[in-house]
Design a protein around this motif. Sequence first.
Motif, mmCIF file in Angstrom:
data_model
loop_
_atom_site.group_PDB
_atom_site.id
_atom_site.type_symbol
_atom_site.label_atom_id
_atom_site.label_comp_id
_atom_site.label_asym_id
_atom_site.label_seq_id
_atom_site.Cartn_x
_atom_site.Cartn_y
_atom_site.Cartn_z
ATOM 1 N N LEU A 1 -29.516 24.189 76.649
ATOM 2 C CA LEU A 1 -30.563 25.149 76.941
ATOM 3 C C LEU A 1 -30.207 26.498 76.853
ATOM 4 N N GLN A 2 -31.405 27.208 76.142
ATOM 5 C CA GLN A 2 -31.499 28.462 76.055
ATOM 6 C C GLN A 2 -32.397 29.111 76.987
ATOM 7 N N VAL A 3 -31.375 29.998 77.953
ATOM 8 C CA VAL A 3 -32.076 30.444 78.910
ATOM 9 C C VAL A 3 -31.740 32.167 79.056
ATOM 10 N N SER A 4 -32.432 32.590 80.037
ATOM 11 C CA SER A 4 -32.122 34.174 80.360
ATOM 12 C C SER A 4 -32.401 34.294 81.913
ATOM 13 N N THR A 5 -32.037 35.229 82.483
ATOM 14 C CA THR A 5 -32.069 35.437 84.030
ATOM 15 C C THR A 5 -32.408 36.966 84.148
ATOM 16 N N GLY B 1 -31.853 39.525 81.178
ATOM 17 C CA GLY B 1 -33.126 39.325 80.361
ATOM 18 C C GLY B 1 -32.756 38.962 78.913
ATOM 19 N N THR B 2 -31.841 38.839 78.560
ATOM 20 C CA THR B 2 -31.187 38.509 77.258
ATOM 21 C C THR B 2 -30.982 36.966 76.953
ATOM 22 N N PRO B 3 -31.510 36.198 76.079
ATOM 23 C CA PRO B 3 -31.171 34.935 76.147
ATOM 24 C C PRO B 3 -29.596 34.655 75.554
ATOM 25 N N ALA B 4 -29.488 33.197 76.270
ATOM 26 C CA ALA B 4 -27.968 32.885 75.943
ATOM 27 C C ALA B 4 -28.026 31.271 76.100
ATOM 28 N N ARG B 5 -27.024 30.844 75.401
ATOM 29 C CA ARG B 5 -26.822 29.332 75.132
ATOM 30 C C ARG B 5 -26.179 28.952 76.283
ATOM 31 N N ILE B 6 -26.558 27.369 76.814
ATOM 32 C CA ILE B 6 -25.736 26.851 77.791
ATOM 33 C C ILE B 6 -25.744 25.409 77.286
ATOM 34 N N GLU B 7 -24.478 24.802 77.017
ATOM 35 C CA GLU B 7 -24.409 23.358 76.839
ATOM 36 C C GLU B 7 -23.325 22.720 77.620
ATOM 37 N N PHE B 8 -23.953 21.662 78.275
ATOM 38 C CA PHE B 8 -23.002 20.813 79.071
ATOM 39 C C PHE B 8 -23.231 19.478 79.221
ATOM 40 N N ALA B 9 -22.072 18.651 79.446
ATOM 41 C CA ALA B 9 -22.428 16.959 79.314
ATOM 42 C C ALA B 9 -22.665 16.551 80.597
ATOM 43 N N MET B 10 -23.159 15.664 80.741
ATOM 44 C CA MET B 10 -23.871 15.018 82.164
ATOM 45 C C MET B 10 -23.297 13.428 81.753
ATOM 46 N N PRO B 11 -22.874 12.969 82.953
ATOM 47 C CA PRO B 11 -22.274 11.363 82.925
ATOM 48 C C PRO B 11 -23.167 10.595 82.288
ATOM 49 N N ASP B 12 -22.615 9.624 81.678
ATOM 50 C CA ASP B 12 -23.419 8.368 81.035
ATOM 51 C C ASP B 12 -24.082 7.862 82.033
ATOM 52 N N ILE B 13 -25.338 7.258 81.156
ATOM 53 C CA ILE B 13 -26.109 6.051 81.974
ATOM 54 C C ILE B 13 -26.342 5.210 80.857
ATOM 55 N N CYS B 14 -26.963 3.966 81.238
ATOM 56 C CA CYS B 14 -27.133 2.609 80.894
ATOM 57 C C CYS B 14 -28.724 2.611 81.235
ATOM 58 N N HIS B 15 -29.585 2.895 80.963
ATOM 59 C CA HIS B 15 -31.102 2.919 81.432
ATOM 60 C C HIS B 15 -32.216 2.587 80.489
ATOM 61 N N VAL B 16 -32.998 1.564 80.947
ATOM 62 C CA VAL B 16 -34.247 1.341 80.059
ATOM 63 C C VAL B 16 -35.511 2.255 80.798
ATOM 64 N N PHE B 17 -36.116 2.817 80.308
ATOM 65 C CA PHE B 17 -37.508 3.420 80.428
ATOM 66 C C PHE B 17 -38.350 2.422 79.971
ATOM 67 N N GLY C 1 -38.578 25.938 68.012
ATOM 68 C CA GLY C 1 -37.606 26.555 66.964
ATOM 69 C C GLY C 1 -36.116 25.742 66.931
ATOM 70 N N PRO C 2 -35.312 26.215 66.253
ATOM 71 C CA PRO C 2 -34.015 25.463 66.100
ATOM 72 C C PRO C 2 -33.353 25.748 67.034
ATOM 73 N N ASP C 3 -33.098 26.881 68.058
ATOM 74 C CA ASP C 3 -32.488 26.857 69.255
ATOM 75 C C ASP C 3 -33.298 26.616 70.642
ATOM 76 N N GLY C 4 -34.259 26.136 70.436
ATOM 77 C CA GLY C 4 -35.029 25.930 71.749
ATOM 78 C C GLY C 4 -34.197 24.483 72.286
ATOM 79 N N SER C 5 -34.541 24.782 73.755
ATOM 80 C CA SER C 5 -33.949 23.693 74.802
ATOM 81 C C SER C 5 -34.505 22.265 74.486
ATOM 82 N N ARG C 6 -33.358 21.570 74.767
ATOM 83 C CA ARG C 6 -33.619 19.887 74.648
ATOM 84 C C ARG C 6 -32.411 19.289 75.077
ATOM 85 N N ILE C 7 -32.606 17.954 75.447
ATOM 86 C CA ILE C 7 -31.627 16.855 76.206
ATOM 87 C C ILE C 7 -31.168 16.183 74.876
#
Length: 628
Positions: free
Chosen positions: A489-493, A553-569, A616-622
């Motif tokens: 995530l690229q965030v600011s608060t 107001g300054t953008p900052a980077r957040i990266e974190f792991a979420m527990p595994d899944i095994c799921h079919v959409f 962009g290259p720093d945009g938020s994603r999963i």
Amino acid sequence: MRISVLLAAASLPVFAQPTAADKVRQQAEYTRSHYTKFDYRIPMRDGVKLFTSVYVPKDTSQQYPILMQRTPYSVGPYGIDNYPTNLGPSELFTKEGFIFVYQDVRGRYLSEGTFIDVPVHNTHLGPKDTDESTDTFDTIDWLVKNVPNNNGRAGQWGISYPGFYSAFSLINAHPALKAVSPQAPMGDVGNGDDAYHNGAFYLAANFGFYTSFKPRKDPERPKRGAPFEYGTEDQFAFYQHMGPLANANEMYLHNENVYWDDLLKHPNYDSFWQGRALAPHMKNVTPAVLWVGGWFDAEDLAGPLKLFYANERAGPAAPQTLIMGPWPHGGWSRQDGDKLGNLTFASKTGEFYREHIELPFFMANLKSKGEGLKANAQGSVPKAWLFETGTSEWVRFDHWPPEKSTERSLYFGPGGTLSLTALTSNAYDEYVSDPAKPVPVTAEVGQGMPSDYMTYDQRFAARRTDVLVYQTEPLEKDVTIAGPIQSLLQVSTSGTDSDFVVKLIDVYPDDYPDPNPNPSRIHMGGYQQMVRGEPFRGKFRNGFDKPEPFVPGTPARIEFAMPDICHVFRPGHRIMVQIQSSWFPLTDRNPQVFLDIPSAKSSDFQKATERIYRGGPDGSRIRVRVLP
């Protein structure tokens, strides 16, 4: 003719169907008639004696392996003539025959010594130094030498805290310990399990637990105490009324539980928590291991996954297998496992696990009987045996995460879109987070953290203005996500600290059928099923041991792991991501001001404008792993 037939039928004897109470009584009678109970106080290397109940088969025509559980929750029923209904992980084990051992861990109930909540592994042991690994070693050593008719092999299992002690037994394991099944073990209480998740405190679960789990002064049997009285069925309202974390002691706990106090003294991932993590010590593991967890475990979902990965990296000396099913905390041990909350799984998954996974694992390793967990023509044990949600079927893997999976990203787009294609144009979405009106964990009135909260419909949250929603178009084919999830995530608060909660959701098509029967009148068309959710406390973005304020107001980077899944959409479903800054009272509220949150006052809590940057290259994603 009709009357005579009815009269004849009425004269036949009537055989009542056995009730649940009848079944329990029959099981208890079987246990008592097939086992003899012995109570021992087994000496440890420092002279402390641990209370241990041992149930030995009356049949002496063969030797039996030892199967042990070590617990802080009492080995009751106490008294040499008092027997439990069943012995071992399930009724199947009682009937198969083992030497069952139950032990009060150091400092709990009838065992001597001092109890340490989430004990530390002592890496520098002298001849008289102890920890839970040495207590386990000394116990097994005494049992194989002193309990008649054992075959020299031992196993251990446990769920939750007893699962933690089972994992502890893998450290410098006794040579007789051949098979261990840590089930929902706490792998890292300070980050991912019961206490903190990425710096966010799991409020409802811990407050509820520590109102009853209290220090003991001297060896004693369990005392019956009145459960904590919340004064309302609505725990959301209860925790709102309680206010900041500091009020918990002032209003309710009165500084009488050092275990609770320790949690709040260490909001950072400092040496206190680092020393209590078991993952770094999963090295040179010699017993076969069966890690067990539930995809919907509200307490220790991360534990079995973290410990499995740590053991895998170190290179275990014996086979290890990861088992994950569609269960809440401990749900595999007694429940049918065919449904949970509003979800159904098309089969009795708990029964399947107990009969085809758990019992064969111990039979093969402790009795050299059966096929164990052999999975292929080469006879190799599966690395992971997982229940695939979405399709509701068991799948075996030779590697986990699967070797054939491909890393992909889900990108946030304009208008709440979500796609597998990156966007070049930069933009942001924003919302206002108000700690006075936090996003609830559920729309239902009831527990602060229901055991099945992960199955709840998330439509209530998607309708709030303080929750961002991104979703794909209806899928044209299956999308199978298997393995860990990474939030980038690229965030600011506008504040100096904020939480960010990410939820990955399966949105059902509008024509999805309702359950039949449907007593709760749930409408499954458009249902938003949370597949995985995890919070992150923003001040820990550069390290969980060194909090840092945001520059407003300054953008900052957040990266974190979420527990595994095994799921079919499935086709026709959508993939959705929701982002919010509170999840109450599952997690405590962030004042959105950089400070020591356990010491915060009501006046410290402030509204904040949160921005999620996309494109962009720093945009938020999963980031996910997708199977072909």
